[in-house]
Design a protein around this motif. Structure first.
Motif, PDB file in Angstrom:
ATOM      1  N   LEU A   1     -48.296  -6.435 -50.100  1.00 45.44           N
ATOM      2  CA  LEU A   1     -49.758  -6.544 -50.354  1.00 45.44           C
ATOM      3  C   LEU A   1     -50.676  -7.154 -49.728  1.00 45.44           C
ATOM      4  N   THR A   2     -49.926  -8.669 -49.339  1.00 41.98           N
ATOM      5  CA  THR A   2     -50.769  -9.458 -48.291  1.00 41.98           C
ATOM      6  C   THR A   2     -50.773  -8.549 -47.034  1.00 41.98           C
ATOM      7  N   TRP A   3     -49.807  -8.189 -46.542  1.00 40.48           N
ATOM      8  CA  TRP A   3     -49.966  -7.430 -45.031  1.00 40.48           C
ATOM      9  C   TRP A   3     -50.865  -6.041 -45.263  1.00 40.48           C
ATOM     10  N   LEU A   4     -50.903  -5.414 -46.283  1.00 42.21           N
ATOM     11  CA  LEU A   4     -51.635  -4.004 -46.561  1.00 42.21           C
ATOM     12  C   LEU A   4     -53.288  -4.625 -46.674  1.00 42.21           C
ATOM     13  N   GLN A   5     -53.323  -5.767 -47.349  1.00 42.51           N
ATOM     14  CA  GLN A   5     -54.871  -6.101 -47.211  1.00 42.51           C
ATOM     15  C   GLN A   5     -55.226  -6.483 -45.958  1.00 42.51           C
ATOM     16  N   ASP A   6     -54.515  -7.196 -45.170  1.00 43.68           N
ATOM     17  CA  ASP A   6     -54.816  -7.632 -43.931  1.00 43.68           C
ATOM     18  C   ASP A   6     -55.042  -6.280 -42.907  1.00 43.68           C
ATOM     19  N   PHE A   7     -54.064  -5.334 -43.167  1.00 41.97           N
ATOM     20  CA  PHE A   7     -54.196  -4.143 -42.460  1.00 41.97           C
ATOM     21  C   PHE A   7     -55.294  -3.260 -42.652  1.00 41.97           C
ATOM     22  N   ALA A   8     -55.696  -3.276 -44.002  1.00 44.34           N
ATOM     23  CA  ALA A   8     -57.079  -2.531 -44.444  1.00 44.34           C
ATOM     24  C   ALA A   8     -58.053  -3.166 -43.847  1.00 44.34           C
ATOM     25  N   THR A   9     -58.142  -4.347 -43.528  1.00 42.93           N
ATOM     26  CA  THR A   9     -59.537  -5.148 -43.061  1.00 42.93           C
ATOM     27  C   THR A   9     -59.538  -5.319 -41.648  1.00 42.93           C
ATOM     28  N   GLY A  10     -58.548  -4.621 -40.841  1.00 42.19           N
ATOM     29  CA  GLY A  10     -58.277  -4.426 -39.258  1.00 42.19           C
ATOM     30  C   GLY A  10     -57.908  -5.880 -38.853  1.00 42.19           C
ATOM     31  N   HIS A  11     -57.213  -6.675 -39.749  1.00 46.89           N
ATOM     32  CA  HIS A  11     -56.302  -7.921 -39.139  1.00 46.89           C
ATOM     33  C   HIS A  11     -55.196  -7.574 -38.991  1.00 46.89           C
ATOM     34  N   PHE A  12     -54.638  -7.402 -37.865  1.00 42.14           N
ATOM     35  CA  PHE A  12     -53.111  -6.912 -37.571  1.00 42.14           C
ATOM     36  C   PHE A  12     -52.363  -8.264 -37.365  1.00 42.14           C
ATOM     37  N   GLY A  13     -52.949  -9.351 -37.047  1.00 38.13           N
ATOM     38  CA  GLY A  13     -51.993 -10.601 -36.826  1.00 38.13           C
ATOM     39  C   GLY A  13     -51.700 -10.467 -35.320  1.00 38.13           C
ATOM     40  N   ASP A  14     -51.200 -11.766 -34.951  1.00 40.83           N
ATOM     41  CA  ASP A  14     -50.564 -11.766 -33.498  1.00 40.83           C
ATOM     42  C   ASP A  14     -48.992 -11.500 -33.431  1.00 40.83           C
ATOM     43  N   SER A  15     -48.591 -10.947 -32.160  1.00 39.77           N
ATOM     44  CA  SER A  15     -47.283 -10.619 -32.014  1.00 39.77           C
ATOM     45  C   SER A  15     -46.538 -11.916 -31.753  1.00 39.77           C
TER      46      SER A  15
ATOM     47  N   VAL B   1     -44.451   4.764 -47.434  1.00 41.41           N
ATOM     48  CA  VAL B   1     -43.798   4.427 -45.957  1.00 41.41           C
ATOM     49  C   VAL B   1     -43.841   3.095 -45.515  1.00 41.41           C
ATOM     50  N   THR B   2     -45.143   2.414 -45.712  1.00 42.44           N
ATOM     51  CA  THR B   2     -45.363   1.148 -45.387  1.00 42.44           C
ATOM     52  C   THR B   2     -44.441   0.267 -45.894  1.00 42.44           C
ATOM     53  N   PHE B   3     -44.423   0.529 -47.282  1.00 41.03           N
ATOM     54  CA  PHE B   3     -43.668  -0.553 -48.069  1.00 41.03           C
ATOM     55  C   PHE B   3     -42.218  -0.565 -47.445  1.00 41.03           C
ATOM     56  N   ILE B   4     -41.639   0.724 -47.494  1.00 37.95           N
ATOM     57  CA  ILE B   4     -40.201   0.840 -46.836  1.00 37.95           C
ATOM     58  C   ILE B   4     -40.049   0.277 -45.730  1.00 37.95           C
ATOM     59  N   ILE B   5     -40.789   0.494 -44.696  1.00 36.99           N
ATOM     60  CA  ILE B   5     -40.873  -0.077 -43.374  1.00 36.99           C
ATOM     61  C   ILE B   5     -40.962  -1.757 -43.531  1.00 36.99           C
ATOM     62  N   TYR B   6     -41.938  -2.399 -44.304  1.00 32.65           N
ATOM     63  CA  TYR B   6     -41.865  -3.672 -44.654  1.00 32.65           C
ATOM     64  C   TYR B   6     -40.587  -4.257 -45.312  1.00 32.65           C
ATOM     65  N   ALA B   7     -39.893  -3.494 -46.167  1.00 30.67           N
ATOM     66  CA  ALA B   7     -38.871  -4.233 -46.867  1.00 30.67           C
ATOM     67  C   ALA B   7     -37.446  -4.092 -46.016  1.00 30.67           C
ATOM     68  N   VAL B   8     -37.454  -2.956 -45.232  1.00 30.62           N
ATOM     69  CA  VAL B   8     -36.663  -2.976 -44.025  1.00 30.62           C
ATOM     70  C   VAL B   8     -36.634  -4.107 -43.112  1.00 30.62           C
ATOM     71  N   LEU B   9     -37.739  -4.274 -42.459  1.00 29.68           N
ATOM     72  CA  LEU B   9     -37.901  -5.365 -41.536  1.00 29.68           C
ATOM     73  C   LEU B   9     -37.813  -6.735 -42.073  1.00 29.68           C
ATOM     74  N   ARG B  10     -38.124  -6.862 -43.253  1.00 24.03           N
ATOM     75  CA  ARG B  10     -37.800  -8.234 -43.909  1.00 24.03           C
ATOM     76  C   ARG B  10     -36.151  -8.470 -44.158  1.00 24.03           C
ATOM     77  N   CYS B  11     -35.559  -7.399 -44.152  1.00 19.93           N
ATOM     78  CA  CYS B  11     -33.961  -7.225 -44.282  1.00 19.93           C
ATOM     79  C   CYS B  11     -33.301  -7.530 -42.924  1.00 19.93           C
ATOM     80  N   LEU B  12     -33.956  -7.406 -42.099  1.00 19.84           N
ATOM     81  CA  LEU B  12     -33.296  -7.294 -40.506  1.00 19.84           C
ATOM     82  C   LEU B  12     -32.591  -8.674 -40.259  1.00 19.84           C
ATOM     83  N   PRO B  13     -31.307  -8.553 -39.866  1.00 21.13           N
ATOM     84  CA  PRO B  13     -30.583  -9.595 -39.472  1.00 21.13           C
ATOM     85  C   PRO B  13     -31.065 -10.611 -38.302  1.00 21.13           C
ATOM     86  N   ALA B  14     -32.040  -9.796 -37.482  1.00 21.74           N
ATOM     87  CA  ALA B  14     -32.608 -10.663 -36.431  1.00 21.74           C
ATOM     88  C   ALA B  14     -33.862 -11.139 -37.129  1.00 21.74           C
ATOM     89  N   SER B  15     -34.378 -12.173 -36.726  1.00 20.20           N
ATOM     90  CA  SER B  15     -35.549 -12.928 -37.209  1.00 20.20           C
ATOM     91  C   SER B  15     -36.029 -13.879 -36.181  1.00 20.20           C
TER      92      SER B  15
END
Length: 328
Positions: free
Chosen positions: A73-87, A19-33
């Protein structure tokens, strides 16, 4: 039961990866950036670098210059270590913004769910026990109206009647202009005044399906052989309905109720946006409009985790509700 729970947890983890891979792929393909918007603003400044150079620099800064799989994979590694990034939209850590808005959505969702259960289930039982009566027809008609009402239409209608015409409530927002000058009770009543119409919208647009579901399942159970046997033994009608029939109706109801639990935390996107309530739904909408990948990824992953947990808990509760159900 323990082996079943372990298997379900392992399967849920596998599903979550997909599910997270599908979500990430869809977000990367969004027209808004967000990157494109920022690059456009920065390149418009006098003497600034060209748009293409800003795009390349910002993509490299946010790791968007990688492929979708490498970026995931980079996002997954950060997510697993509790680094969710900045909005990108709100310029604060994702977890901080999440904590600021989640509890408002939880309060709204919890109140709406409790009211929905207190109203829909008794009305569904009444409609089933008084089949083809005036009460049944009235409840069925009300349920169909609730199912047919789109949230955006019903919310707009409530705002027009009760906020614009009658002026009983404010049109939008969480607090009024004089909120800071009120005492504690006044502030509580001010927020309650602003949340009344959104909660009514959530209840009315959700209650119809549960009423119909309760009525349908109660009718099926009331026509079963063991119910006729219970009546033949001379048991009172209330004992037949609430001790025997309703207990067996709980199993399908648990599925509906369990599926609604994620909504307690994830917010009602349409309702919160229409009433400008700064909850989880409104915040996630604002983030997704500009392509805020860190916040959107966290929000939708949170929904996926809650959904998987609610499905697991629903299956376990089956065995509690009905002793005949046992999981080998």
């Amino acid at each position: 039961m323990r082996n079943y729970i372990i298997k379900r947890i392992l399967l849920s983890i596998l599903i979550l990866f997909c599910v997270t891979f599908i979500i990430y792929a869809v977000l990367r393909c969004l027209p808004a950036s967000y990157v494109e918007t920022m690059a456009m603003q920065l390149s418009a400044a006098p003497g600034a670098k060209p748009y293409d150079e800003w795009i390349a620099q910002l993509n490299a800064s946010y790791g968007l210059d990688k492929g979708i799989i490498a970026g995931w994979l980079t996002w997954l590694q950060d997510f697993a270590t509790g680094h969710f990034g900045d909005s990108w939209k709100f310029t604060v850590p994702v977890i901080e913004k999440f904590n600021d808005v989640i509890w408002l959505s939880f309060v709204m969702g919890a109140i709406a769910l409790v009211l929905e259960l207190l109203i829909a289930i008794p009305l569904g039982i009444i409609a089933a026990t008084k089949q083809y009566s005036r009460a049944d027809y009235a409840i069925t008609a009300g349920a169909l109206i609730g199912i047919s009402l789109p949230p955006f239409f019903f919310a707009t209608l409530l705002k027009l009647v009760f906020a614009v015409k009658l002026q009983w409530f404010d049109v939008s927002g969480l607090v009024g202009r004089n909120f800071a000058q009120l005492d504690s009770l006044g502030q509580f009543m001010d927020k309650a005044n602003h949340l009344f119409l959104p909660i009514v919208t959530l209840v009315i647009t959700s209650i119809g399906a549960l009423m119909r579901y309760t009525r349908t399942n109660m009718l099926e159970v009331l026509n079963a052989d063991y119910i006729r046997t219970a009546r033949a033994k001379g048991l009172s009608e209330s004992k037949v309905i609430y001790k025997h029939a309703f207990r067996n109706t709980l199993i399908p109801l648990v599925t509906i109720i369990g599926g609604s639990l994620p909504g307690l935390f994830t917010g009602a996107l349409i309702t919160e946006t229409l009433f400008s309530i700064p909850g989880m739904g409104w915040t996630s909408y604002q983030a997704m409009v500009i392509g805020d990948i860190p916040f959107s990824m966290f929000y939708m992953t949170f929904i996926a985790v809650l959904t998987l947990l609610s499905n697991l808990l629903t299956d376990i509760v089956y065995a509690v509700v009905d002793p005949r159900v046992r999981i080998a």
